[in-house]
Design an enzyme around this catalytic site. Structure first.
Site: not given
Ligand code: AMP
Length: 394
Positions: A7, A14, A88, A177, A205, A207, A236, A278, A280, A327, A330, A379
């Site tokens: 990727n 990656k 990818r 995606h 995620g 995105g 976005r 983010d 979190r 998201i 998690n 993926e």
């Molecule tokens: P990705 O693009 O799939 O890597 O997802 C990134 C998103 O996942 C970011 O907004 C992170 O804050 C969120 N994320 C990852 N771990 C957690 C968690 N334990 N709690 C809440 N959001 C998370």
């Protein structure tokens, strides 16, 4: 057989090496800050993560380091052992509806599609060229993020805009995606034990996109001409009233590039909360009572609920709702807000199961009318699977 999944981003690369068909990851890693100062890479091997500083002036140099690591760590004795390299590709537009073997023609088409994915396709082409140079005898494949969505009907992908924008400028919905939506919906079918299914995949995620999958085929998805459409994302905006753009341009004198930057990098969770893209950080800030962070969370969940409701009608019911990506896998809080908002469909959350993070689990109760699952996406394994199939079929 050893297959490499790649990727390539504009400044990153990656990779994973798989033993196929066992789908065992032998080594994985990521090269970062390619072409920028302080470049480095990390390798994951035997459960251990190693970070190394390296001067990575371009992707070709990074591929050189990658091949050196494969040989030094005895992943291969010779690069000839890598029989397939899957790349990818973000944008395949309506030119590709499945994974294909890369030749000069395919490489040119991917390059020609760059205006539709200016950040991603040029980087992928650089990656392809570098790997083709180092591994000329391997079968190189292009795995498109858009391919899974090519089964959408015209009425889902045509915008209510002047039709010539579609015929002359290729303006239509392409989605994104797709590899993740395909992986998760296939896993959903395995869990359901049949293929005549109505599945909604929520890839949440940084995105994010939602797709409606009928009998294994995508019939609609929330991302559009670009990955900016649909739900609220990290930075976005997702769906907005298009007239806001010329209005703000006239009011502020912003240029098209300024606007592009604002809707892609300064909007979404970041734009509403003013805290972070983010989720979190937004969760922590909301817990402390920050009103804009609370609002950002509400709007985020609302958009996802709206899409699931829309797809309920389109699919004529839903057999499973799946959550995936950062998201989705998690954030227990986000999943709870979404599922609670779907109560009208008789969907019920299993609060205890929902506390689980990052692994496959049913998070709805046994008497929920629609089962809801967390299905971690993968993926990379899809890239390896498609590439393996093309290598053995050659
Ligand atoms: P990705 O693009 O799939 O890597 O997802 C990134 C998103 O996942 C970011 O907004 C992170 O804050 C969120 N994320 C990852 N771990 C957690 C968690 N334990 N709690 C809440 N959001 C998370």
């Amino acid at each position: 057989m050893k297959i490499l999944a790649v990727n390539a981003g504009s400044s990153s690369l990656k990779f994973q090496v798989y033993e196929m068909p066992e789908e065992k990851v032998l080594i994985s890693g990521v090269f970062e800050r390619i072409g920028i100062d302080n470049s480095f890479y990390t390798i994951k091997l035997n459960g251990e993560k190693i970070r190394k500083d390296a001067s990575l002036s371009n992707h070709s140099v990074a591929v050189g380091f990658l091949t050196k690591e494969l040989l030094e760590n005895n992943i291969v004795e010779s690069l000839e052992e890598i029989k397939g390299v899957g790349h990818r590709i973000v944008q395949g537009a309506d030119k590709f509806d499945k994974t294909v073997i890369v030749d000069d023609v395919v490489e040119k088409i991917i390059s020609d599609l760059s205006p539709l994915a200016p950040l991603h396709n040029p980087a992928a082409v650089v990656g392809i060229k570098a790997f083709r140079e180092f591994m000329p005898n391997a079968v190189h494949t292009a795995v498109f993020d858009t391919a899974f969505h090519q089964t959408m009907d015209e009425e889902q992908y045509i915008y209510a805009l002047p039709y010539e924008w579609y015929t002359d400028y290729s303006v239509r919905k392409y989605g994104a995606h797709g590899t993740s939506h395909k992986y998760v919906s296939e896993r959903a079918n395995e869990i359901l034990g049949r293929t005549d299914t109505k599945v909604v995949v929520c890839h949440l995620g940084n995105g994010g996109s939602i797709s409606a999958v009928l009998n294994g085929k995508c019939i609609d998805t929330s991302m559009g001409f670009t990955p900016n459409a649909g739900i609220v994302m990290g930075s976005r905006c997702g769906d907005i009233d298009a007239s806001i753009i010329p209005y703000i341009m006239k009011k502020t004198g912003m240029t098209p590039d300024d606007i592009d930057n604002a809707i892609n990098k300064k909007s979404g969770l970041l734009g509403i909360s003013g805290v972070s893209s983010d989720s979190r950080d937004v969760e922590i800030s909301a817990e402390k009572g920050n009103k804009r962070s609370i609002l950002a969370q509400k709007i985020y969940a609302r958009r996802v609920i709206d899409y699931i409701a829309r797809y309920y009608c389109l699919l004529g019911g839903i057999d499973m709702i799946c959550f995936t990506a950062g998201i989705g896998e998690n954030s227990c809080l986000t999943r709870k807000s979404i599922i609670d908002g779907l109560g009208v469909y008789g969907i019920k959350l299993n609060e205890e199961a929902n506390e689980t993070r990052g692994k496959e689990i049913m998070i709805s109760t046994k008497d929920s009318k629609i089962p809801c699952y967390v299905i971690p996406t993968n993926e990379e394994v899809m890239i390896a699977r498609d590439t393996y199939k093309l290598v053995i079929g050659k």
